[in-house]
Design an enzyme around this catalytic site. Structure first.
Site, PDB file in Angstrom:
ATOM      1  N   CYS A  12      -1.205   5.447  10.430  1.00 38.57           N
ATOM      2  CA  CYS A  12       0.017   4.777  10.885  1.00 38.57           C
ATOM      3  C   CYS A  12      -0.286   3.416  11.489  1.00 38.57           C
ATOM      4  CB  CYS A  12       0.708   5.595  11.965  1.00 38.57           C
ATOM      5  SG  CYS A  12       1.245   7.183  11.410  1.00 38.57           S
ATOM      6  N   GLU A  72       0.828  -1.194   0.000  1.00 37.27           N
ATOM      7  CA  GLU A  72       0.000   0.000   0.000  1.00 37.27           C
ATOM      8  C   GLU A  72       0.868   1.253   0.000  1.00 37.27           C
ATOM      9  OE1 GLU A  72      -4.063  -1.367   2.049  1.00 37.27           O
ATOM     10  OE2 GLU A  72      -2.424  -1.117   3.437  1.00 37.27           O
ATOM     11  N   CYS A 113       6.671  -7.208   6.925  1.00 32.07           N
ATOM     12  CA  CYS A 113       7.736  -6.654   7.764  1.00 32.07           C
ATOM     13  C   CYS A 113       8.190  -7.723   8.739  1.00 32.07           C
ATOM     14  CB  CYS A 113       7.221  -5.438   8.537  1.00 32.07           C
ATOM     15  SG  CYS A 113       8.502  -4.582   9.486  1.00 32.07           S
ATOM     16  N   SER A 128      11.858   6.452   8.057  1.00 30.49           N
ATOM     17  CA  SER A 128      11.477   6.145   9.433  1.00 30.49           C
ATOM     18  C   SER A 128      11.965   4.747   9.795  1.00 30.49           C
ATOM     19  CB  SER A 128       9.950   6.223   9.550  1.00 30.49           C
ATOM     20  OG  SER A 128       9.548   5.938  10.874  1.00 30.49           O
ATOM     21  N   CYS A 130       6.589  -5.611  15.572  1.00 30.55           N
ATOM     22  CA  CYS A 130       6.150  -4.736  16.657  1.00 30.55           C
ATOM     23  C   CYS A 130       4.721  -5.142  17.040  1.00 30.55           C
ATOM     24  CB  CYS A 130       6.178  -3.273  16.219  1.00 30.55           C
ATOM     25  SG  CYS A 130       7.840  -2.718  15.776  1.00 30.55           S
ATOM     26  N   CYS A 181       3.305   8.481   1.327  1.00 25.22           N
ATOM     27  CA  CYS A 181       3.876   7.500   2.237  1.00 25.22           C
ATOM     28  C   CYS A 181       4.100   6.218   1.440  1.00 25.22           C
ATOM     29  CB  CYS A 181       2.879   7.289   3.376  1.00 25.22           C
ATOM     30  SG  CYS A 181       3.375   6.057   4.577  1.00 25.22           S
ATOM     31  N   CYS A 214       1.599  -3.114  15.632  1.00 23.03           N
ATOM     32  CA  CYS A 214       1.552  -2.698  14.232  1.00 23.03           C
ATOM     33  C   CYS A 214       0.903  -3.770  13.370  1.00 23.03           C
ATOM     34  CB  CYS A 214       2.965  -2.408  13.728  1.00 23.03           C
ATOM     35  SG  CYS A 214       3.010  -1.917  11.995  1.00 23.03           S
TER      36      CYS A 214
HETATM   37  N1  SAH Z   1       9.242   0.416  10.228  1.00 28.52           N
HETATM   38  C1  SAH Z   1       9.393   1.842  10.250  1.00 28.52           C
HETATM   39  C2  SAH Z   1       8.482   2.500   9.256  1.00 28.52           C
HETATM   40  C3  SAH Z   1       6.993   2.371   9.554  1.00 28.52           C
HETATM   41  S1  SAH Z   1       6.454   3.919  10.084  1.00 28.52           S
HETATM   42  C4  SAH Z   1       9.213   2.364  11.658  1.00 28.52           C
HETATM   43  O1  SAH Z   1       8.875   1.577  12.524  1.00 28.52           O
HETATM   44  O2  SAH Z   1       9.467   3.529  11.908  1.00 28.52           O
HETATM   45  C5  SAH Z   1       5.005   3.521  10.882  1.00 28.52           C
HETATM   46  C6  SAH Z   1       4.874   4.308  12.167  1.00 28.52           C
HETATM   47  O3  SAH Z   1       3.593   4.013  12.699  1.00 28.52           O
HETATM   48  C7  SAH Z   1       5.891   3.905  13.218  1.00 28.52           C
HETATM   49  O4  SAH Z   1       6.273   5.034  13.966  1.00 28.52           O
HETATM   50  C8  SAH Z   1       5.101   2.962  14.108  1.00 28.52           C
HETATM   51  O5  SAH Z   1       5.613   2.937  15.413  1.00 28.52           O
HETATM   52  C9  SAH Z   1       3.733   3.578  14.028  1.00 28.52           C
HETATM   53  N2  SAH Z   1       2.636   2.630  14.268  1.00 28.52           N
HETATM   54  C10 SAH Z   1       2.621   1.320  14.023  1.00 28.52           C
HETATM   55  N3  SAH Z   1       1.428   0.803  14.359  1.00 28.52           N
HETATM   56  C11 SAH Z   1       0.682   1.820  14.826  1.00 28.52           C
HETATM   57  C12 SAH Z   1      -0.653   1.919  15.302  1.00 28.52           C
HETATM   58  N4  SAH Z   1      -1.450   0.868  15.352  1.00 28.52           N
HETATM   59  N5  SAH Z   1      -1.103   3.134  15.683  1.00 28.52           N
HETATM   60  C13 SAH Z   1      -0.309   4.220  15.588  1.00 28.52           C
HETATM   61  N6  SAH Z   1       0.945   4.188  15.121  1.00 28.52           N
HETATM   62  C14 SAH Z   1       1.439   2.999  14.753  1.00 28.52           C
END
Ligand code: SAH
Length: 368
Positions: free
Chosen positions: A335, A93, A113, A194, A117, A106, A120
């Site tokens: 995000c 996406e 991935c 990021s 996390c 974006c 996520c």
């Molecule tokens: N892998 C990289 C790029 C992804 S950026 C990174 O982790 O930075 C995606 C951003 O959204 C990251 O800051 C992550 O911590 C945040 N994120 C992931 N899941 C989320 C959620 N459910 N709600 C809000 N932010 C989230």
């Protein structure tokens, strides 16, 4: 001959070498880049100043297809989420986010991935593969082709699916193409990578590649961070912040520290105080991201008062701190909401498996 070279994969020196490889002169590289990146032309036959013989040679030796749009959804706030299908049927996406005089795209850097996390959605199904540089750049060329004439993608953030620094080589190459004068000419300050905190990869970034760096910190103790972000077991907070501090930052630049607020997990005033201490010697601003709910995880969004108190504490200590507006939440474009199931190759003739309708979903879908 196999047309294996994808031209979106090549930066200027790469493209010059490609032309020289079959006895053409290197200035052809600039001509092709001009068609591609300044005019959005991806059909060799339309590149009229190349001459017929060169166009035919290109047709034999190279590819120039863009990812296909498998679906598009438009949010009530104007955010557009594209589900794009790559050559092998994998899907990622990309999201276009208009905001006043900016248009931010974006982009995804991996299918799925590996970082896992806990909060996520993208991480829920693991890593399927890296994107090539051309597939990353292709998302932007595609995005650019969808905006009205006269307007353009002004900012690119590597915050879609995947961990960009886990696909370092291709992301670096894409960065070079996006930032070069002959490419999309987006200045490095408007290109943000990021990372979840791959400290060793931050160290390995080539000296001439200086994107804006955003770092998803998301917790203030190793105990909590290791629980929600397994990467922390390899690169704990002190190591990560140490690497950031040691890295030369261009004048007037600073890091963006992203901090996803998870209700009851990392959103206390105690956390805010610890965060201030952790960041005291780092040139940075803070982006607070209230958790966006989705089916694959069971965290809770923080109470609005806690978000407010957290922000006020940081502001009071002199940190530029914004609460990131959640854009496109109604279409799961915010995000951490980018798709797990969408990433799988199509299994249904129209859209592939999709979310059940989400409250307020006003999805408009193409290709169905
Ligand atoms: N892998 C990289 C790029 C992804 S950026 C990174 O982790 O930075 C995606 C951003 O959204 C990251 O800051 C992550 O911590 C945040 N994120 C992931 N899941 C989320 C959620 N459910 N709600 C809000 N932010 C989230």
């Amino acid at each position: 001959m196999m047309a294996s070279v994808h031209l979106l994969d090549l930066d200027l020196p790469g493209l010059e070498g490609f032309f020289q490889g079959f006895g053409e002169r290197p200035f052809r590289a600039r001509q092709v880049m001009h068609w591609l990146y300044k005019r959005g032309v991806t059909d060799f036959e339309a590149m009229t100043d190349l001459g017929r013989a060169v166009r035919q040679e290109l047709g034999r030796r190279a590819r120039l297809d863009l990812p296909a749009i498998a679906a598009e959804q438009v949010s009530v706030d104007g955010t557009r989420k594209l589900l794009v299908e790559l050559g092998d049927g994998e899907r990622v996406e990309t999201v276009l986010i208009p905001d006043e005089d900016r248009l931010t795209q974006c982009v995804s850097s991996q299918v799925g991935c590996a970082m896992a996390c806990a909060f996520c959605r993208t991480g829920a199904s693991g890593l399927r593969r890296n994107l090539t540089a051309g597939e990353i750049v292709g998302q932007v060329v595609l995005g650019q082709s969808l905006v009205p004439p006269g307007s353009r993608v002004t900012n690119v953030v590597f915050m879609g699916m995947g961990e960009p620094l886990h696909n370092l080589e291709n992301v670096v190459r894409a960065f070079r193409i996006l930032s070069s004068d002959d490419g999309l000419n987006i200045t490095r300050r408007r290109l943000t990578v990021s990372t979840c905190g791959l400290a060793d990869a931050v160290r390995r970034l080539p000296a001439d590649v200086l994107p804006s760096l955003a770092v998803s910190l998301n917790a203030t103790t190793d105990e909590v961070r290791s629980r929600i972000m397994p990467v922390n077991r390899r690169h704990p907070i002190a190591e990560l912040l140490g690497v950031l501090r040691d890295r030369p930052l261009p004048p007037r630049c600073r890091y963006t520290i992203e901090y996803v607020l998870l209700g009851g997990v990392n959103d206390s005033l105690e956390d805010a105080r610890r965060l201030v201490r952790l960041l005291s010697k780092l040139r940075c601003k803070v982006n607070l991201i209230p958790y966006n709910p989705h089916r694959e995880s069971a965290f809770a969004a923080p109470e609005p008062e806690r978000v407010e108190a957290f922000q006020q504490h940081l502001l009071g200590k002199g940190f530029t701190t914004v609460v990131r507006k959640s854009r496109g939440q109604d279409i799961l474009a915010a995000c951490g909401q980018l798709g797990a199931e969408e990433a799988r190759p199509r299994s249904c003739p129209s859209m592939g498996p999709r979310d059940t309708p989400h409250p307020g979903d006003n999805a408009r879908r193409l290709g169905g």
